[in-house]
Design an enzyme around this catalytic site. Structure first.
Site, PDB file in Angstrom:
ATOM      1  N   ARG A 130      13.268  32.787  52.641  1.00  0.00           N
ATOM      2  CA  ARG A 130      13.491  34.102  53.250  1.00  0.00           C
ATOM      3  C   ARG A 130      13.486  35.241  52.232  1.00  0.00           C
ATOM      4  O   ARG A 130      13.379  36.415  52.610  1.00  0.00           O
ATOM      5  CB  ARG A 130      14.812  34.097  54.025  1.00  0.00           C
ATOM      6  N   ASN A 151      34.012  29.125  57.864  1.00  0.00           N
ATOM      7  CA  ASN A 151      33.719  28.311  56.694  1.00  0.00           C
ATOM      8  C   ASN A 151      32.789  29.093  55.766  1.00  0.00           C
ATOM      9  O   ASN A 151      31.719  29.537  56.171  1.00  0.00           O
ATOM     10  CB  ASN A 151      33.052  27.013  57.153  1.00  0.00           C
ATOM     11  N   GLY A 158      17.599  25.079  46.270  1.00  0.00           N
ATOM     12  CA  GLY A 158      16.768  25.662  47.315  1.00  0.00           C
ATOM     13  C   GLY A 158      15.746  26.664  46.793  1.00  0.00           C
ATOM     14  O   GLY A 158      15.963  27.329  45.777  1.00  0.00           O
ATOM     15  N   ARG A 171      -2.662  69.866   1.898  1.00  0.00           N
ATOM     16  CA  ARG A 171      -3.341  70.522   3.012  1.00  0.00           C
ATOM     17  C   ARG A 171      -4.482  71.362   2.440  1.00  0.00           C
ATOM     18  O   ARG A 171      -4.472  71.759   1.268  1.00  0.00           O
ATOM     19  CB  ARG A 171      -2.367  71.402   3.802  1.00  0.00           C
ATOM     20  N   GLU A 174      30.554  24.255  64.693  1.00  0.00           N
ATOM     21  CA  GLU A 174      29.483  25.231  64.594  1.00  0.00           C
ATOM     22  C   GLU A 174      29.473  26.119  65.836  1.00  0.00           C
ATOM     23  O   GLU A 174      29.911  25.721  66.921  1.00  0.00           O
ATOM     24  CB  GLU A 174      28.137  24.526  64.434  1.00  0.00           C
ATOM     25  N   THR A 194      23.017  19.788  52.273  1.00  0.00           N
ATOM     26  CA  THR A 194      24.025  20.010  51.240  1.00  0.00           C
ATOM     27  C   THR A 194      24.713  18.719  50.794  1.00  0.00           C
ATOM     28  O   THR A 194      25.021  18.549  49.615  1.00  0.00           O
ATOM     29  CB  THR A 194      25.069  21.013  51.739  1.00  0.00           C
TER      30      THR A 194
END
Length: 457
Positions: free
Chosen positions: A16, A170, A12, A440, A155, A79
């Protein structure tokens, strides 16, 4: 023991998430979600693992490498359709197949092992991983018969008032008899509003055939969390971080404020090490015993010995020995090696450098592309001048050298064993061992200069 197979659903896009990065590649505690799932499934000793890929297929394959076989789902049609893509690899084989979603990073190997054992003990053709939830609204309910076996999955929108009171849901993880799975997949249809092929339909198909379908209920609802948006991603991060920190504390690590300490899952920490708040420890980092890390410290992919202290500093991809004291506000950049008993003090940065045992750079220095011997003292404000605008060059500082404050060591250059470099020197030539190098300008005092300057104004 029957053969074991696994199918990971990772095709997928995850619309979202609203992201260019494919859903299963979003990290949780520094590791992509699908990698968490695969790592846990690997502990089940499966004979073959097939990851179903689609969106971001090449990126998923690059992440997982050869730990899995792959099957491409060119169109995401549900699925069951996804599992069908593994048919050529798994159909006709005897054994048990577990089907797991790649966006469930919190699932544990122990839970999947218990699911498989429950499945085998009851000689089931299908077993559903379930959980109980206070508010099951929107979830598919598990309806059991008087023997505790699964009668059906219903469902929410299709459930009766009595069925809606059931709070066993589920989770979307399943265990199947492999032969029965692929036979049943042939009978799944897409006669629904979405026109997709759904894996839960297999439960009804197997029930009509008189097969045993059961469910195994996990007591840990959190590990069944599926990540579909950034809110769920943050929740998974919180749970995984809490789980990881608690595991370290049980193993003898003191974490002063676990809620504000961020430790990724591949980190190893020795006993009696103390981690202070605001610390982030990432990648494959190993920390020895009796260390003090933090506060507000970032460590990534480092190996650190025992009894070392790193305070308010950053260290990346480096080796750090024992009895080392780093910080505050030091930066250990990649490919550095800090040997035992070294001190790297405040506002010191080292990069691709070796620091020998007992050496010190206590403050305000940059040491890049350098080999520093043992018992070297690098004075405040001293640097290795390693870059000419095109190439990087190496500075060698041999054992026992003393570098005075505000010295510039212009690479390529070697400072011989036991040599001294006078403060304020810019060294452009090699310094013999036990020599004193002074480079230096002679001091000139111009008397009454300020008065003359004021007259000009």
């Amino acid at each position: 023991m029957p053969n074991r197979y696994a199918v990971i659903l990772a095709a997928g896009q995850g619309t979202r998430m609203k992201s260019k990065l494919y859903k299963v590649l979003h990290p949780v505690c520094g590791k992509p979600m699908v990698q968490h799932v695969v790592d846990q499934v690997t502990e089940l000793n499966v004979q073959e693992m097939v990851t179903i890929i689609g969106h971001g297929a090449e990126m998923v394959k690059a992440q997982l490498g050869d730990t899995s076989l792959y099957a491409l789902q060119e169109e995401q049609l549900g699925t069951a359709h996804a599992v069908m893509q593994a048919q050529s690899m798994l159909e006709g084989k005897d054994g048990v197949t577990i089907v797991v979603c790649g966006d469930t990073p919190l699932i544990k190997a122990e839970t999947m092992e218990a699911l498989i054992k429950h499945h085998e003990d009851l000689a089931a053709k299908a077993t559903i991983l379930t959980a109980r939830i206070d508010d099951p609204t929107g979830y598919g309910r598990i309806i059991r018969n008087e023997n505790g076996l699964v009668e059906k999955i219903v469902e929410h929108k299709d459930a009766s008032d009595a069925e809606r009171k059931v709070n066993e849901i589920n989770t979307g993880t399943y265990c199947f008899d492999n032969r029965a799975l692929f036979e049943a997949l042939k009978n799944v249809n897409n006669h629904n509003v979405q026109g997709e092929y759904y894996l839960p339909d297999i439960i009804e198909i197997l029930k009509k055939q008189g097969e045993v379908v059961t469910a195994y209920q996990t007591n840990d609802l959190e590990e069944t969390l599926g990540v579909n948006d950034r809110i769920a991603l943050a929740e998974a991060e919180r749970i995984m971080r809490k789980r990881t920190n608690e595991a370290h504390m049980r193993n003898g690590v003191t974490i002063i404020d676990p809620a504000n300490t961020y430790i990724e899952t591949d980190v190893v920490i020795g006993q009696d090490t103390v981690i202070y708040p605001g610390t982030m420890i990432k990648g494959k980092t190993t920390i020895g015993a009796d260390c003090f890390i933090g506060p507000n410290t970032e460590i990534d992919a480092c190996e650190i010995g025992s009894e070392s202290v790193i305070r308010q500093s950053v260290a990346h991809k480096s080796l750090i020995g024992s009895h080392v004291n780093i910080g505050p506000f030091a930066h250990i950049r990649p490919e550095s090696t800090v040997h035992d008993d070294v001190k790297i003090g405040n506002f010191v940065e080292i990069k691709k450098a070796v620091f020998g045992k007992g050496s010190k750079a206590s403050h305000l220095s940059y040491i890049g592309d350098a080999e520093v011997g043992s018992d070297v003292n690098i004075g405040c404000g001293s640097i290795t001048v390693n870059y000419d605008g095109k190439n990087k060059f190496l500075t060698k500082i041999e054992d026992g050298v003393f570098i005075g404050c505000n010295s510039n060591l212009v690479a390529p250059v070697t400072i011989g064993k036991g040599a001294y470099v006078a403060a304020g020197s810019t060294i452009t030539k090699d310094v013999p061992g036990e020599a004193l190098a002074i480079a230096r300008a002679h001091q000139v005092n111009k008397e009454d200069y300020v008065q003359k300057l004021n007259v000009r104004k």
